[in-house]
Design a protein around this motif. Structure first.
Motif: not given
Length: 250
Positions: A92, A104, A152
């Motif tokens: 990420s 996202m 995430y």
């Protein structure tokens, strides 16, 4: 960091803890809370790991104290989840801020669908499989869902429950115990990685942790037969706020 950041993040993280205790999906509120407050995307993911790990730690200890743990399954899975989450967190940080926000926007609605529909998707407990198949499915899930959690995060618990019940054919209690253990593991692995790279806003994360614990405590103490009816509109509302903010920021 401005005081308004705390005024936005802390109440929403409290709400996330409450929602998580009632029907799950709190991560779909807590992560957007940081971003709505203007926290950079990578820092939001990293700091959210700090505040969410506290609530997860408490609930994991409580559940494990009253449940039997299958160590032959859990211990290798914990190692796989730790490795997967560490890799996901590192991955990420390689993505640029603007690109990460677009990722996202794609992931959020998909995750929200699985969280809201998890009970239906995990409802198939029929049939049996061999012990080796159960172990293989659980360990593979630990790697790939751990990778997702480090990258995430929101919806991780729901994904574990769906796979453990519908594919690995675990009982609801067994699935819940393993879900908590692996979710905590991947949270801590990502948190350590982000801390080492200076991505965590520690004061904000620790303050939000207090509100997260309070939300979990209050939510767990309320008897709500139809918790999902409350959870769904709250998640959708917060996600809409985040979508609007991300689109305006791009």
């Amino acid at each position: 960091m401005e005081i308004t950041t705390f005024f936005i993040v802390c109440p929403l993280v409290f709400l996330a803890g409450f929602v998580d205790a009632v029907g799950g999906g709190g991560g779909l509120i807590s992560l957007p809370a940081y971003m709505i407050a203007g926290v950079p995307a990578h820092t939001a993911v990293a700091t959210n790991k700090l505040s969410s790990s506290t609530g997860t730690l408490i609930s994991t200890i409580r559940l494990c104290m009253h449940s039997k743990i299958d160590f032959a399954l859990a211990l290798p899975a914990i190692l796989f989840a730790y490795g997967g989450s560490t890799a996901g967190a590192r991955l990420s940080m390689l993505i640029e801020e603007s690109a990460f926000k677009i990722v996202m926007l794609v992931i959020l609605p998909i995750t929200a669908y699985f969280v809201i529909k998890k009970d239906a998707l995990a409802g198939n407990q029929g049939g049996t499989i061999s012990r080796k198949q159960t172990l293989l499915i659980a360990w593979m899930a630990a790697i790939f869902i751990g990778l997702y959690d480090g990258f995430y995060g929101p919806g991780t618990g729901s994904f574990y429950m769906i796979i453990f019940i519908s594919l690995a054919k675990m009982s609801t209690m067994e699935a819940a115990v393993n879900t908590k253990l692996l979710n905590l593991t991947s949270n801590l692995a990502a948190l350590v990685t982000f801390l080492l790279h200076g991505q965590v806003w520690i004061i904000l994360g620790l303050t939000a942790s207090i509100f997260s614990i309070a939300g979990h405590y209050l939510g767990a103490g309320m008897v709500l037969k139809n918790g999902s009816k409350i959870v769904k509109p709250i998640i959708i509302f917060v996600l809409c706020l985040l979508f609007i903010k991300i689109i305006f920021d791009l």
